[in-house]
Design a protein around this motif. Sequence first.
Motif, PDB file in Angstrom:
ATOM      1  N   GLN A 158      -6.402  -9.777  -2.545  1.00  0.00           N
ATOM      2  CA  GLN A 158      -5.892 -11.188  -2.189  1.00  0.00           C
ATOM      3  C   GLN A 158      -6.611 -12.205  -2.468  1.00  0.00           C
ATOM      4  O   GLN A 158      -6.009 -13.181  -3.141  1.00  0.00           O
ATOM      5  CB  GLN A 158      -5.173 -10.465  -0.923  1.00  0.00           C
ATOM      6  CG  GLN A 158      -3.522  -9.408  -0.992  1.00  0.00           C
ATOM      7  CD  GLN A 158      -3.014  -9.816  -2.173  1.00  0.00           C
ATOM      8  OE1 GLN A 158      -2.622 -10.708  -2.187  1.00  0.00           O
ATOM      9  NE2 GLN A 158      -3.074  -8.715  -2.857  1.00  0.00           N
ATOM     10  N   GLN A 159      -7.852 -11.829  -2.251  1.00  0.00           N
ATOM     11  CA  GLN A 159      -8.402 -13.311  -2.423  1.00  0.00           C
ATOM     12  C   GLN A 159      -8.865 -13.809  -3.543  1.00  0.00           C
ATOM     13  O   GLN A 159      -9.582 -14.295  -4.036  1.00  0.00           O
ATOM     14  CB  GLN A 159      -9.544 -13.085  -1.870  1.00  0.00           C
ATOM     15  CG  GLN A 159      -9.638 -13.392   0.546  1.00  0.00           C
ATOM     16  CD  GLN A 159      -9.016 -14.659   0.490  1.00  0.00           C
ATOM     17  OE1 GLN A 159      -9.381 -14.993   0.403  1.00  0.00           O
ATOM     18  NE2 GLN A 159      -7.991 -13.803   1.402  1.00  0.00           N
TER      19      GLN A 159
ATOM     20  N   ASN B 108      -7.673  -4.771   0.737  1.00  0.00           N
ATOM     21  CA  ASN B 108      -6.688  -4.947   0.241  1.00  0.00           C
ATOM     22  C   ASN B 108      -6.887  -6.461   0.597  1.00  0.00           C
ATOM     23  O   ASN B 108      -6.105  -7.543  -0.699  1.00  0.00           O
ATOM     24  CB  ASN B 108      -5.355  -4.918   1.477  1.00  0.00           C
ATOM     25  CG  ASN B 108      -3.940  -5.253   0.576  1.00  0.00           C
ATOM     26  OD1 ASN B 108      -3.625  -5.573  -0.766  1.00  0.00           O
ATOM     27  ND2 ASN B 108      -3.392  -6.172   0.835  1.00  0.00           N
ATOM     28  N   GLU B 109      -7.405  -7.158   1.554  1.00  0.00           N
ATOM     29  CA  GLU B 109      -7.238  -8.360   1.639  1.00  0.00           C
ATOM     30  C   GLU B 109      -8.328  -8.995   1.073  1.00  0.00           C
ATOM     31  O   GLU B 109      -8.060 -10.317   0.288  1.00  0.00           O
ATOM     32  CB  GLU B 109      -8.098  -8.786   3.327  1.00  0.00           C
ATOM     33  CG  GLU B 109      -8.183 -10.672   3.479  1.00  0.00           C
ATOM     34  CD  GLU B 109      -7.131 -10.946   3.885  1.00  0.00           C
ATOM     35  OE1 GLU B 109      -6.624 -12.231   3.547  1.00  0.00           O
ATOM     36  OE2 GLU B 109      -6.085 -10.469   3.638  1.00  0.00           O
TER      37      GLU B 109
ATOM     38  N   ASN C  64       0.565  -8.427  -0.940  1.00  0.00           N
ATOM     39  CA  ASN C  64       1.090  -9.329   0.313  1.00  0.00           C
ATOM     40  C   ASN C  64       2.022  -8.503   1.356  1.00  0.00           C
ATOM     41  O   ASN C  64       1.829  -8.943   2.245  1.00  0.00           O
ATOM     42  CB  ASN C  64       2.023 -10.336  -0.492  1.00  0.00           C
ATOM     43  CG  ASN C  64       1.584 -10.721  -1.465  1.00  0.00           C
ATOM     44  OD1 ASN C  64       0.229 -11.228  -1.160  1.00  0.00           O
ATOM     45  ND2 ASN C  64       2.558 -11.618  -2.219  1.00  0.00           N
TER      46      ASN C  64
ATOM     47  N   TYR D 173     -11.411 -10.936   9.051  1.00  0.00           N
ATOM     48  CA  TYR D 173     -10.068 -10.784   8.323  1.00  0.00           C
ATOM     49  C   TYR D 173      -8.949 -12.131   8.081  1.00  0.00           C
ATOM     50  O   TYR D 173      -8.248 -11.948   7.379  1.00  0.00           O
ATOM     51  CB  TYR D 173      -8.936  -9.536   9.317  1.00  0.00           C
ATOM     52  CG  TYR D 173      -7.700  -9.779   8.610  1.00  0.00           C
ATOM     53  CD1 TYR D 173      -7.430  -9.130   7.176  1.00  0.00           C
ATOM     54  CD2 TYR D 173      -6.756 -10.201   9.497  1.00  0.00           C
ATOM     55  CE1 TYR D 173      -6.194  -8.814   6.522  1.00  0.00           C
ATOM     56  CE2 TYR D 173      -5.539  -9.474   8.587  1.00  0.00           C
ATOM     57  CZ  TYR D 173      -5.351  -9.030   7.250  1.00  0.00           C
ATOM     58  OH  TYR D 173      -4.116  -9.355   6.853  1.00  0.00           O
TER      59      TYR D 173
ATOM     60  N   PRO E 262      -1.005  -2.746   4.927  1.00  0.00           N
ATOM     61  CA  PRO E 262      -1.479  -3.688   4.036  1.00  0.00           C
ATOM     62  C   PRO E 262      -2.008  -3.360   2.603  1.00  0.00           C
ATOM     63  O   PRO E 262      -2.417  -2.632   1.866  1.00  0.00           O
ATOM     64  CB  PRO E 262      -3.076  -3.406   4.079  1.00  0.00           C
ATOM     65  CG  PRO E 262      -2.857  -2.015   5.252  1.00  0.00           C
ATOM     66  CD  PRO E 262      -1.545  -1.129   5.322  1.00  0.00           C
TER      67      PRO E 262
END
Length: 352
Positions: free
Chosen positions: A283-284, A279-280, A83, A243, A80
Amino acid sequence: MSDNKNALAVRQEFGASESSFAVVETASTAIAAQSKAMVESRYIMAMRNPRNWDAVRQDLIKECRRPSFANNKSAYYIKPIGNGVEGLGIRFVEVALRCMKNVLVETTMIFEDDIKEVHRVSVTDLEANITYPLDVRVSKTVERSRPNSDGSYISVRKNSYNKDVYTVVGTDDDILNKRGALISKAIRTIGLRIIPGDLCDEAEEIIKSIRLDEAAKDPDAERRKIVDAFSDIGVTATDLTGYLGHDLGKCSPAEIVKLRGIYGAIKDGEATWQTVMHNEAEQQKTPATDAAKPKICSQESFEKKRAGWKAAIEGGKKSVNDLIATIESKELLTEDQKMEVASWAVAKNQGE
């Protein structure tokens, strides 16, 4: 006269005598001789049985096409980062080196004290006589939520939940697990330098294709398998739903493949669920899209609007900075264009 290391030998020859000390082989010299003989024999066998690259490719592809291998958590992973960083895992490297043959993998402890071990991991291509070494440091400490039973610990810190995390000396099992994981990572890293890149690329495509096919054949069964696998490492179905951003029942085959890759990264120590979620979240945070960003002003566009912009400067309606700010709210100027705009003000002042 004799001792453990030397023995006095006396030789009688034609009435004369000659004395000499015969060195008795010690355990260390015997081991050194044995090691030398083993290394020489490996190189000799490699020269007598050179690898056939077409056979290597066939054997490797055959392994990669086995669903049980392609779906192995350590054959392929997704870290992660950004991307997602994808890569071939330790199981793939082990199989590839076995298919290549004439490759020597060695691990030797070169240092040890009370708090750490240092192991030298090397992979040698016996046919090319190329060795890639890597030193691995294994700490003998682990982090726990509480100190030892006697209250002792080495250090303490606060985690992201503001709770104490204690560093204590690890048990034999703790050290064994850390040692194995770190050495496996080292073998994977330097092993990939031995394996030809085209074979890695082809194997990667096959593994990804097999995983996608398996997920598409029976999405429900694959989804249950991956949910159970995550449960074994402390990640609940609720965590997975958070997630994905939707119910698990709506998982697409591609999402199942991605989850399997993330599970492999966590299981092999490449990531944690916390890093996955962090990480998610990053990215959001949607950056400005290319469509929303002002585009660079082309020279053609600049020439068309040049007269009007210059008149605004010469007429005193706008300063250089104000004009540039106004222009760049719609399109960005190059450095040369900005310098030309600034030159209009200079020419105006000189004319006055």
